[in-house]
Write a protein that holds these residues in place. Structure first.
Motif, mmCIF file in Angstrom:
data_model
loop_
_atom_site.group_PDB
_atom_site.id
_atom_site.type_symbol
_atom_site.label_atom_id
_atom_site.label_comp_id
_atom_site.label_asym_id
_atom_site.label_seq_id
_atom_site.Cartn_x
_atom_site.Cartn_y
_atom_site.Cartn_z
ATOM 1 N N ASP A 1 -91.229 -120.999 81.455
ATOM 2 C CA ASP A 1 -90.306 -119.884 81.203
ATOM 3 C C ASP A 1 -90.981 -118.934 80.222
ATOM 4 N N LYS B 1 -91.924 -116.532 77.620
ATOM 5 C CA LYS B 1 -91.182 -115.914 76.515
ATOM 6 C C LYS B 1 -91.387 -114.408 76.458
ATOM 7 N N TYR C 1 -88.856 -111.899 77.883
ATOM 8 C CA TYR C 1 -87.635 -111.592 77.134
ATOM 9 C C TYR C 1 -87.889 -110.608 75.986
ATOM 10 N N TRP D 1 -82.795 -120.923 87.934
ATOM 11 C CA TRP D 1 -84.134 -120.387 88.189
ATOM 12 C C TRP D 1 -84.029 -118.880 88.346
ATOM 13 N N ARG D 2 -85.097 -118.172 88.008
ATOM 14 C CA ARG D 2 -85.092 -116.707 88.083
ATOM 15 C C ARG D 2 -86.378 -116.203 88.732
ATOM 16 N N ILE E 1 -84.945 -121.719 83.960
ATOM 17 C CA ILE E 1 -84.249 -121.394 82.714
ATOM 18 C C ILE E 1 -83.389 -122.596 82.333
ATOM 19 N N PRO E 2 -83.688 -123.313 81.240
ATOM 20 C CA PRO E 2 -84.876 -123.154 80.397
ATOM 21 C C PRO E 2 -86.112 -123.722 81.075
ATOM 22 N N SER F 1 -92.291 -121.661 75.975
ATOM 23 C CA SER F 1 -90.984 -121.570 76.598
ATOM 24 C C SER F 1 -89.886 -121.736 75.553
#
Length: 222
Positions: free
Chosen positions: A129, A131, A134, A154-155, A203-204, A216
């Motif tokens: 994930d 960082k 973000y 999930w993204r 996510i996470p 992450s």
């Protein structure tokens, strides 16, 4: 569905700059071994150099070791793709290309199996994930599609690093691209534009690239 890990290793001494204080290459490897113990996973170590002078030589009973002489990151990845393509023949089996500086949660195998059992047309999946997605200014307007399995979210994301999971079938389809285009971000950007490939991340996170400030989020990796 079997997972085949192709772990790229090379001879290196000491910790590199930008690592968290607790980082250690062998501890990352031991963490991986703990996370796959007793599960439907094959581990292959692609050793760029001599395994007898590297810690992986101590674990020859835990993995199949392939010795190569590449010398640089991209040539070693090309050789790893070639090895994986020749070994994994079941089109629905999963191929995990993994760099040697990642930590994993102990349940990632179950989560990734659940994901690929839920969605049949996945492309590239990373367990990391990112960082920076973000925080970095260039991603302020980033829009992601969210996927849901029974136990995780999930993204979609524009790109990932050199550690990712694909089906053996997709490796066959994209082999020419993977072994000819250098640069992680550039590679995935072109795969999206030219072949309509998608990258998704959890996510996470279920793993982290061990770089200080970029690990992450929400997980105490130490």
């Amino acid at each position: 569905m079997k997972i085949h890990i192709f772990y790229r290793q090379y001879n290196i001494l000491g910790n590199q700059k930008g690592r968290p204080k607790f980082f250690d290459f062998e501890k990352c490897f031991i963490n991986l071994l703990n996370s796959i113990e007793g599960k439907n996973v094959d581990l292959h170590v692609v050793m760029d150099g001599n395994p007898k002078t590297n810690f992986v030589g101590k674990y020859k009973d835990k993995a199949t070791i392939h010795q190569i002489k590449a010398g640089n990151d991209f040539p070693s990845f090309q050789e790893t793709c070639k090895i994986a393509k020749n070994i994994v023949t079941n089109p629905t089996d999963l191929v995990y290309f993994l760099e040697n500086d990642y930590l994993h949660t102990l349940n990632w195998v179950e989560k990734i199996t659940e994901l690929f059992s839920t969605y049949k047309l996945l492309h590239y999946v990373s367990l990391y994930d990112h960082k920076d997605k973000y925080l970095a200014p260039q991603y302020e307007d980033l829009v992601s599609k969210i996927f849901l399995t029974e136990n995780h979210h999930w993204r979609t994301t524009p790109s990932t690093c050199g550690s990712f999971i694909i089906t053996s079938e997709l490796l066959e389809q994209d082999y020419d691209f993977l072994t000819s285009v250098e640069g992680d971000h550039n590679k995935f950007q072109q795969l999206g534009e030219e072949r309509n490939r998608m990258v998704i991340t959890p996510i996470p996170g279920l793993s982290t690239h061990c770089m200080e400030g970029l690990m992450s989020p929400t997980i105490k990796w130490k």
